[in-house]
Enzyme design. Structure first.
Site, PDB file in Angstrom:
ATOM      1  CB  SER A 106      32.225  36.731  52.396  1.00 16.92           C
ATOM      2  OG  SER A 106      33.381  36.232  51.755  1.00 16.92           O
ATOM      3  CD  GLU A 124      40.682  33.282  46.931  1.00 16.39           C
ATOM      4  OE1 GLU A 124      42.029  33.596  46.618  1.00 16.39           O
ATOM      5  OE2 GLU A 124      39.812  33.893  47.621  1.00 16.39           O
ATOM      6  CG  ASP A 148      41.994  39.644  38.887  1.00 15.64           C
ATOM      7  OD1 ASP A 148      42.538  39.824  40.091  1.00 15.64           O
ATOM      8  OD2 ASP A 148      41.205  40.538  38.470  1.00 15.64           O
ATOM      9  CG  ASP A 169      36.350  40.607  51.251  1.00 20.75           C
ATOM     10  OD1 ASP A 169      36.436  40.205  49.878  1.00 20.75           O
ATOM     11  OD2 ASP A 169      36.648  39.884  51.937  1.00 20.75           O
TER      12      ASP A 169
END
Length: 283
Positions: A106, A124, A148, A169
């Protein structure tokens, strides 16, 4: 728990499903000049070499992106699939542009369509995944955060741009993540009620995704379109038998455009593959 690394699953049928929906929404947003902030809460590495040890171990791309790549001439009869496949081709090595040797995650799909007036924030949490992501050559307008993504999303709102697009996701390794995602989305939509939010979830025999869907409906959110791609029956699979996407505040016409594309795509993935699109919560 930080054991999940997407390289083991890169290019599988769920990636294809998720990124086609994402691509369609980006394409719609680019029709207007006004700026967009994109937020990716679980970015991963950005671009995955398909000859990597982790990816070859499971080889899931062979039942996903590779099948579409081999049928790209026929699939390109659909306008959305034609554009998406052109993007997939652009992610391949220059040495062998006709070979499928990379799968773009993505961050790649988002960064490739980024304009001067837009912004992109990539979150990430996994140290190794973030390390890989930091090596990607992305535009200066891309901000990478080792942290987070769910809490980062809330802290990022409201954004300075007129429009917002969010991709959520997680891996859902922990069953608690379904509730955490629902709670985060309800709070996020209170702070940015006109934002477009995409939520991916796995279809597993345990059916834990149903709690996520029910929580969003019970929380009072409106205008949620659901897209589910099933490649097997729940009874025949012990693992993931399908991929689900929710789109909160979908652009007008997205449902029809994706229905047309998925009608061509699903049979290529296998005889058992089926797509269902419906309004989980109407306007």
């Amino acid at each position: 728990m930080l054991s999940y690394q997407h390289a083991y699953h890169a290019g599988n049928f769920a990636d294809v499903h998720k990124h086609l929906v994402l691509y369609a929404i980006i394409d719609h947003l680019l029709r207007k000049v006004s700026s967009v902030t994109y937020i990716d809460t679980h970015a991963g590495r950005g671009r995955y070499p398909l000859n990597a040890e982790e990816t070859l171990r499971l080889g899931e791309y062979r039942d996903g992106a590779e099948k579409l790549w081999k049928e790209r001439g026929r699939l390109a009869e659909d306008p959305l699939l034609a554009d998406w496949l052109e993007g997939l081709a652009a992610a391949q090595s220059r040495q062998n542009p006709t070979e499928l040797d990379h799968y773009p995650g993505s961050p790649w799909w988002l960064a490739q369509r980024l304009r001067e007036q837009d912004a992109l924030r990539l979150f990430e949490l996994h140290p190794r995944e973030h390390e890989h992501l930091s090596r990607q050559q992305l535009a200066d307008r891309v901000r990478q955060v080792h942290g987070d993504g769910l809490s980062g999303l809330i802290e990022s709102l409201p954004v300075a741009t007129p429009r917002l697009c969010v991709l959520v996701d997680p891996s859902y390794e922990r069953k608690e993540e379904y509730g955490e995602v629902a709670a985060t989305l309800l709070e996020a939509m209170r702070k940015a009620r006109h934002g477009i939010v995409l939520v991916w979830y796995p279809l597993l025999p345990a059916g834990r995704h149903e709690a996520l869907l029910d929580a969003l409906k019970a929380g009072g959110l409106r205008k949620i379109w659901r897209s589910e791609l099933r490649v097997a029956s729940p009874q025949s699979e012990r693992g993931m038998y399908g991929s689900g996407m929710l789109v909160i505040n979908p652009p007008w016409g997205l449902d029809r455009r994706l229905e047309d594309a998925m009608a061509r795509l699903a049979p290529v993935l296998g005889d058992a593959s089926r797509h269902r699109g419906d309004w989980w919560v109407p306007e």
